[in-house]
Motif scaffolding. Structure first.
Motif, mmCIF file in Angstrom:
data_model
loop_
_atom_site.group_PDB
_atom_site.id
_atom_site.type_symbol
_atom_site.label_atom_id
_atom_site.label_comp_id
_atom_site.label_asym_id
_atom_site.label_seq_id
_atom_site.Cartn_x
_atom_site.Cartn_y
_atom_site.Cartn_z
ATOM 1 N N PRO A 44 -28.588 1.865 -19.401
ATOM 2 C CA PRO A 44 -28.719 3.245 -19.878
ATOM 3 C C PRO A 44 -27.401 3.763 -20.470
ATOM 4 N N LEU A 45 -27.529 4.584 -21.482
ATOM 5 C CA LEU A 45 -26.377 5.189 -22.148
ATOM 6 C C LEU A 45 -26.419 6.695 -21.978
ATOM 7 N N ALA A 46 -25.255 7.303 -22.049
ATOM 8 C CA ALA A 46 -25.191 8.758 -22.073
ATOM 9 C C ALA A 46 -25.720 9.230 -23.423
ATOM 10 N N SER A 47 -26.423 10.326 -23.408
ATOM 11 C CA SER A 47 -26.981 10.879 -24.632
ATOM 12 C C SER A 47 -25.887 11.579 -25.439
ATOM 13 N N VAL A 48 -25.951 11.408 -26.759
ATOM 14 C CA VAL A 48 -25.018 12.103 -27.640
ATOM 15 C C VAL A 48 -25.776 13.208 -28.374
ATOM 16 N N LYS A 49 -25.057 14.235 -28.759
ATOM 17 C CA LYS A 49 -25.643 15.354 -29.504
ATOM 18 C C LYS A 49 -25.294 15.190 -30.977
ATOM 19 N N LEU A 50 -26.267 15.417 -31.825
ATOM 20 C CA LEU A 50 -26.058 15.391 -33.273
ATOM 21 C C LEU A 50 -26.676 16.643 -33.880
ATOM 22 N N PRO A 51 -25.975 17.772 -33.788
ATOM 23 C CA PRO A 51 -26.529 19.010 -34.345
ATOM 24 C C PRO A 51 -26.828 18.861 -35.837
ATOM 25 N N VAL A 79 -28.672 6.552 -27.712
ATOM 26 C CA VAL A 79 -29.469 7.646 -27.168
ATOM 27 C C VAL A 79 -28.946 8.943 -27.792
ATOM 28 N N VAL A 80 -29.831 9.624 -28.508
ATOM 29 C CA VAL A 80 -29.488 10.875 -29.186
ATOM 30 C C VAL A 80 -30.435 11.952 -28.679
ATOM 31 N N ASP A 81 -29.853 13.045 -28.198
ATOM 32 C CA ASP A 81 -30.666 14.160 -27.684
ATOM 33 C C ASP A 81 -31.728 13.658 -26.703
ATOM 34 N N ASN A 82 -31.314 12.759 -25.810
ATOM 35 C CA ASN A 82 -32.155 12.182 -24.760
ATOM 36 C C ASN A 82 -33.312 11.352 -25.282
ATOM 37 N N GLN A 83 -33.215 10.866 -26.512
ATOM 38 C CA GLN A 83 -34.216 9.964 -27.081
ATOM 39 C C GLN A 83 -33.524 8.670 -27.495
ATOM 40 N N THR A 84 -34.086 7.554 -27.075
ATOM 41 C CA THR A 84 -33.527 6.258 -27.458
ATOM 42 C C THR A 84 -34.047 5.903 -28.833
ATOM 43 N N THR A 91 -27.953 -0.395 -42.462
ATOM 44 C CA THR A 91 -28.184 0.869 -43.157
ATOM 45 C C THR A 91 -27.925 2.085 -42.270
ATOM 46 N N ARG A 92 -27.849 1.843 -40.952
ATOM 47 C CA ARG A 92 -27.696 2.893 -39.927
ATOM 48 C C ARG A 92 -28.916 3.815 -39.882
ATOM 49 N N LYS A 93 -30.036 3.358 -40.443
ATOM 50 C CA LYS A 93 -31.265 4.150 -40.430
ATOM 51 C C LYS A 93 -32.061 3.860 -39.166
ATOM 52 N N ILE A 94 -32.689 4.909 -38.648
ATOM 53 C CA ILE A 94 -33.552 4.778 -37.479
ATOM 54 C C ILE A 94 -34.808 4.022 -37.896
ATOM 55 N N VAL A 95 -35.137 2.960 -37.149
ATOM 56 C CA VAL A 95 -36.347 2.193 -37.443
ATOM 57 C C VAL A 95 -37.435 2.429 -36.400
ATOM 58 N N LYS A 96 -37.041 2.964 -35.228
ATOM 59 C CA LYS A 96 -38.036 3.216 -34.176
ATOM 60 C C LYS A 96 -37.446 4.206 -33.192
ATOM 61 N N ILE A 97 -38.288 5.085 -32.710
ATOM 62 C CA ILE A 97 -37.902 5.987 -31.618
ATOM 63 C C ILE A 97 -38.713 5.535 -30.418
ATOM 64 N N ILE A 98 -38.007 5.142 -29.362
ATOM 65 C CA ILE A 98 -38.678 4.627 -28.167
ATOM 66 C C ILE A 98 -39.025 5.791 -27.256
ATOM 67 N N GLN A 99 -40.302 5.868 -26.896
ATOM 68 C CA GLN A 99 -40.777 6.942 -26.030
ATOM 69 C C GLN A 99 -40.668 6.549 -24.579
#
Length: 99
Positions: A44-51, A79-84, A91-99
């Motif tokens: 597990p990772l600490a969540s980061v904030k990306l306003p 983990v961003v805003d408590n979402q993995t 590309t640094r693009k999100i390919v999947k958000i794990i629920q």
């Protein structure tokens, strides 16, 4: 007049093709997804904030966000805003958000 219509039609087809290619989703194989989920659960990772950054498939994450490796998988996670989120490191693009 006929030449203008032909050029316009060709342009529209080209744009439609570009849009279709951009809309294609990256497909993560089920076995890869299982490996990623198990690894994320164990590490597990600490969540980061990306306003101001919306977490959607296709969103590029800023270079300031550290991506974490999953052994034997080409993708990285964070983990961003408590979402993995699973990210393509090239590309640094999100390919999947794990629920």
């Amino acid at each position: 007049m006929r030449m203008h219509l032909t050029s316009a039609a060709a342009g529209l087809l080209l744009l439609a093709g570009v849009g279709a290619a951009a809309a294609q989703d990256v497909v993560i194989q089920p076995e890869q997804e299982t490996v990623i989920k198990e690894y994320v659960h164990k590490q597990p990772l600490a969540s980061v904030k990306l306003p101001g950054v919306e977490l959607n498939v296709g969103t590029a994450l800023p270079d300031t966000v550290e991506l974490h490796e999953v052994p034997n998988v080409k993708y990285r996670y964070v983990v961003v805003d408590n979402q993995t989120v699973v990210v393509d490191p090239g590309t640094r693009k999100i390919v999947k958000i794990i629920q």
